[in-house]
Design a protein around this motif. Structure first.
Motif, mmCIF file in Angstrom:
data_model
loop_
_atom_site.group_PDB
_atom_site.id
_atom_site.type_symbol
_atom_site.label_atom_id
_atom_site.label_comp_id
_atom_site.label_asym_id
_atom_site.label_seq_id
_atom_site.Cartn_x
_atom_site.Cartn_y
_atom_site.Cartn_z
ATOM 1 N N VAL A 188 0.855 -1.190 0.000
ATOM 2 C CA VAL A 188 0.000 0.000 0.000
ATOM 3 C C VAL A 188 0.891 1.240 0.000
ATOM 4 C CG1 VAL A 188 -1.860 1.232 1.164
ATOM 5 C CG2 VAL A 188 -1.733 -1.268 1.335
ATOM 6 N N CYS A 189 0.671 2.116 -0.958
ATOM 7 C CA CYS A 189 1.477 3.344 -1.039
ATOM 8 C C CYS A 189 0.598 4.555 -0.723
ATOM 9 C CB CYS A 189 2.062 3.490 -2.439
ATOM 10 S SG CYS A 189 3.147 2.131 -2.894
ATOM 11 N N HIS A 190 1.222 5.606 -0.259
ATOM 12 C CA HIS A 190 0.484 6.813 0.126
ATOM 13 C C HIS A 190 1.387 8.012 -0.091
ATOM 14 C CE1 HIS A 190 2.907 6.253 3.671
ATOM 15 N NE2 HIS A 190 2.449 4.991 3.701
ATOM 16 N N ILE A 191 0.970 9.131 0.456
ATOM 17 C CA ILE A 191 1.677 10.375 0.119
ATOM 18 C C ILE A 191 3.127 10.379 0.626
ATOM 19 C CG2 ILE A 191 0.945 11.750 2.126
ATOM 20 C CD1 ILE A 191 0.195 13.915 -0.113
ATOM 21 N N TYR A 192 3.407 9.599 1.677
ATOM 22 C CA TYR A 192 4.777 9.581 2.208
ATOM 23 C C TYR A 192 5.654 8.485 1.595
ATOM 24 C CZ TYR A 192 2.787 12.747 5.599
ATOM 25 O OH TYR A 192 2.157 13.805 6.185
ATOM 26 N N VAL A 263 -14.265 1.607 -13.275
ATOM 27 C CA VAL A 263 -14.773 1.263 -11.937
ATOM 28 C C VAL A 263 -16.118 1.932 -11.624
ATOM 29 C CG1 VAL A 263 -14.236 1.477 -9.467
ATOM 30 C CG2 VAL A 263 -12.437 0.848 -11.092
ATOM 31 N N CYS A 264 -16.241 3.211 -12.029
ATOM 32 C CA CYS A 264 -17.458 3.984 -11.732
ATOM 33 C C CYS A 264 -18.728 3.312 -12.236
ATOM 34 C CB CYS A 264 -17.354 5.340 -12.394
ATOM 35 S SG CYS A 264 -16.958 6.574 -11.213
ATOM 36 N N GLN A 265 -18.606 2.587 -13.324
ATOM 37 C CA GLN A 265 -19.776 1.923 -13.906
ATOM 38 C C GLN A 265 -20.318 0.834 -12.983
ATOM 39 O OE1 GLN A 265 -21.068 2.647 -16.997
ATOM 40 N NE2 GLN A 265 -19.572 4.280 -17.240
ATOM 41 N N LEU A 266 -19.447 0.363 -12.079
ATOM 42 C CA LEU A 266 -19.805 -0.795 -11.262
ATOM 43 C C LEU A 266 -20.168 -0.432 -9.823
ATOM 44 C CD1 LEU A 266 -19.559 -3.798 -12.257
ATOM 45 C CD2 LEU A 266 -18.225 -2.275 -13.663
ATOM 46 N N THR A 267 -19.804 0.768 -9.384
ATOM 47 C CA THR A 267 -19.902 1.084 -7.953
ATOM 48 C C THR A 267 -21.340 0.970 -7.430
ATOM 49 O OG1 THR A 267 -17.950 2.469 -8.128
ATOM 50 C CG2 THR A 267 -19.338 2.841 -6.228
ATOM 51 N N ASN A 268 -22.282 1.622 -8.121
ATOM 52 C CA ASN A 268 -23.685 1.544 -7.671
ATOM 53 C C ASN A 268 -24.203 0.114 -7.706
ATOM 54 O OD1 ASN A 268 -24.029 4.175 -7.140
ATOM 55 N ND2 ASN A 268 -24.983 4.716 -9.090
HETATM 56 P P1 NAP Z 1 -8.655 10.479 -0.063
HETATM 57 O O1 NAP Z 1 -9.420 10.156 1.168
HETATM 58 O O2 NAP Z 1 -8.260 11.875 -0.347
HETATM 59 O O3 NAP Z 1 -7.353 9.554 -0.067
HETATM 60 C C1 NAP Z 1 -6.340 9.716 -1.019
HETATM 61 C C2 NAP Z 1 -5.190 8.799 -0.687
HETATM 62 O O4 NAP Z 1 -4.163 9.038 -1.647
HETATM 63 C C3 NAP Z 1 -4.565 9.047 0.683
HETATM 64 O O5 NAP Z 1 -4.281 7.795 1.265
HETATM 65 C C4 NAP Z 1 -3.283 9.808 0.367
HETATM 66 O O6 NAP Z 1 -2.184 9.511 1.227
HETATM 67 C C5 NAP Z 1 -2.919 9.260 -0.980
HETATM 68 N N1 NAP Z 1 -2.116 10.206 -1.765
HETATM 69 C C6 NAP Z 1 -2.295 11.525 -1.933
HETATM 70 N N2 NAP Z 1 -1.351 12.037 -2.748
HETATM 71 C C7 NAP Z 1 -0.561 11.000 -3.084
HETATM 72 C C8 NAP Z 1 0.614 10.871 -3.895
HETATM 73 N N3 NAP Z 1 1.136 11.921 -4.507
HETATM 74 N N4 NAP Z 1 1.172 9.650 -4.012
HETATM 75 C C9 NAP Z 1 0.655 8.569 -3.403
HETATM 76 N N5 NAP Z 1 -0.454 8.625 -2.629
HETATM 77 C C10 NAP Z 1 -1.039 9.821 -2.475
HETATM 78 O O7 NAP Z 1 -9.454 10.005 -1.369
HETATM 79 P P2 NAP Z 1 -10.442 8.734 -1.572
HETATM 80 O O8 NAP Z 1 -11.772 9.033 -1.020
HETATM 81 O O9 NAP Z 1 -9.732 7.497 -1.179
HETATM 82 O O10 NAP Z 1 -10.587 8.789 -3.160
HETATM 83 C C11 NAP Z 1 -9.473 8.600 -4.007
HETATM 84 C C12 NAP Z 1 -9.889 8.870 -5.454
HETATM 85 O O11 NAP Z 1 -10.895 7.902 -5.834
HETATM 86 C C13 NAP Z 1 -10.542 10.229 -5.662
HETATM 87 O O12 NAP Z 1 -10.185 10.725 -6.919
HETATM 88 C C14 NAP Z 1 -12.042 9.915 -5.648
HETATM 89 O O13 NAP Z 1 -12.803 10.867 -6.368
HETATM 90 C C15 NAP Z 1 -12.041 8.570 -6.331
HETATM 91 N N6 NAP Z 1 -13.229 7.733 -6.064
HETATM 92 C C16 NAP Z 1 -13.729 7.012 -7.086
HETATM 93 C C17 NAP Z 1 -14.842 6.226 -6.893
HETATM 94 C C18 NAP Z 1 -15.387 5.436 -8.046
HETATM 95 O O14 NAP Z 1 -16.515 4.937 -7.965
HETATM 96 N N7 NAP Z 1 -14.644 5.273 -9.108
HETATM 97 C C19 NAP Z 1 -15.463 6.181 -5.642
HETATM 98 C C20 NAP Z 1 -14.888 6.893 -4.595
HETATM 99 C C21 NAP Z 1 -13.778 7.685 -4.809
HETATM 100 P P3 NAP Z 1 -2.213 9.811 2.819
HETATM 101 O O15 NAP Z 1 -3.061 8.694 3.385
HETATM 102 O O16 NAP Z 1 -0.791 9.686 3.238
HETATM 103 O O17 NAP Z 1 -2.822 11.165 2.960
#
Ligand code: NAP
Length: 289
Positions: A188-192, A263-268
């Motif tokens: 799992v990767c994140h901002i850090y 993915v969005c097509q499947l979420t609902n």
């Molecule tokens: P979120 O709560 O803002 O979480 C974003 C995650 O990304 C956090 O864990 C953050 O790390 C990490 N991150 C931020 N900048 C990064 C970087 N430069 N490199 C690596 N990791 C980074 O957002 P979320 O609710 O999980 O949603 C994520 C995306 O999915 C959004 O664009 C949202 O609109 C989309 N989404 C899509 C659907 C769909 O149906 N397709 C549904 C829901 C959401 P930290 O934990 O360290 O802050």
């Protein structure tokens, strides 16, 4: 190489057909329509759009969905009472609480009040614990959508190296556990995370769920890997794009689930599938989801 596009629309059609059949046969078995309550606090326009889409999808499947809008000045005891009433309502099998809540309300209250047997978007503390322990549970519907795309596209996960970029409670973290339970080796990767490209380049499957345009570029993907884009970003001209530089990545990856059209097509549909499963479990008398 040009990546195979994992067509969310096509997969959604197949899922829709399956869910319609499941809803119809369970209607006969249980003699009660599946009921979903879509709850939101206040009149947020984007939540309203989402609710309308979910109501349309519910109708197509045969789930009785109702939107319940609570006043935006409701206090925590009012919100708790609203959720408890739905917990006790025998015609409701699934409860979707639309998030985020206004700042004066705690998400924890919802996570601890919603009946886990009706928690069809997997936000309750019990659902999260069950997922961690690999017990039967409901999961956030977007995570279920990612797995549905991988499964229906016959992308193997066991023993494969999967990198999930993003570690939120609704996406990255639950998805990582779901993938781990499918015997993938998950990072799992994140901002850090230092040197993200080094991690993603090792992966057989990369899932990007961050919300940053162009985060995953072609040089970060191993030739032939599968890439699932979950990000949703609105550009200045109002179009929707994901987190993946799709034109570049398509030249390297073996398969790509794009945005839009993935993915969005499947979420609902996954939310509605979990509502149908909730009805089955409630009628089956299982103590927990
Ligand atoms: P979120 O709560 O803002 O979480 C974003 C995650 O990304 C956090 O864990 C953050 O790390 C990490 N991150 C931020 N900048 C990064 C970087 N430069 N490199 C690596 N990791 C980074 O957002 P979320 O609710 O999980 O949603 C994520 C995306 O999915 C959004 O664009 C949202 O609109 C989309 N989404 C899509 C659907 C769909 O149906 N397709 C549904 C829901 C959401 P930290 O934990 O360290 O802050």
């Amino acid at each position: 190489m040009t990546a195979r596009i994992l067509d969310g629309k096509q997969i959604a059609q197949a899922v829709l057909d399956d869910l319609r059949a499941m809803a119809a046969s369970d209607d006969q078995r249980f003699g009660v329509a599946a009921g979903l309550a879509i709850v939101r606090v206040g009149q947020d326009p984007s939540s309203e759009i989402y609710t309308r889409a979910l109501l349309r999808a519910s109708e197509r499947i045969g789930v009785h969905a109702n939107a319940l809008v609570l006043p935006d000045d409701i206090d925590e005891s009012g919100l708790r009472a609203g959720i408890e009433a739905l917990n006790a309502d025998a015609s409701i099998h699934g409860i979707l609480m639309q998030l985020p809540l206004p700042a004066h309300l705690s998400q924890r209250l919802v996570a601890e009040t919603i009946d886990p047997r009706k928690d069809v978007d997997g936000i309750s503390t019990r659902s999260a614990g069950n997922l961690f322990l690999r017990l039967p549970t409901f999961v956030p519907s977007t995570c279920a959508a990612v797995l549905e795309i991988l499964d229906r596209s016959e992308i193997p996960l066991d023993g494969r190296r999967v990198v999930v970029v993003g570690a939120s409670n609704v996406l990255g973290k639950p998805l990582a556990f779901l993938l781990l339970h499918r015997d993938a080796t998950v990072t799992v990767c994140h901002i850090y995370t230092r040197n993200l490209a080094e991690k993603t380049r090792e992966a057989d499957v990369v899932v990007v769920a961050v919300g940053k345009v162009g985060l995953l570029t072609a040089d970060m993907v191993r030739a032939g890997a599968t890439v699932i884009d979950v990000g949703i970003n609105v550009t200045v001209d109002g179009s929707i794009v994901g987190d993946v530089d799709a034109p570049g990545v398509r030249r390297v990856a073996g398969a790509l689930s794009p945005v839009p059209g993935g993915v969005c097509q499947l979420t609902n549909l996954m939310l509605l599938k979990q509502t149908l499963l909730a009805r089955q479990r409630l009628f089956g008398g299982e103590p927990d989801a």
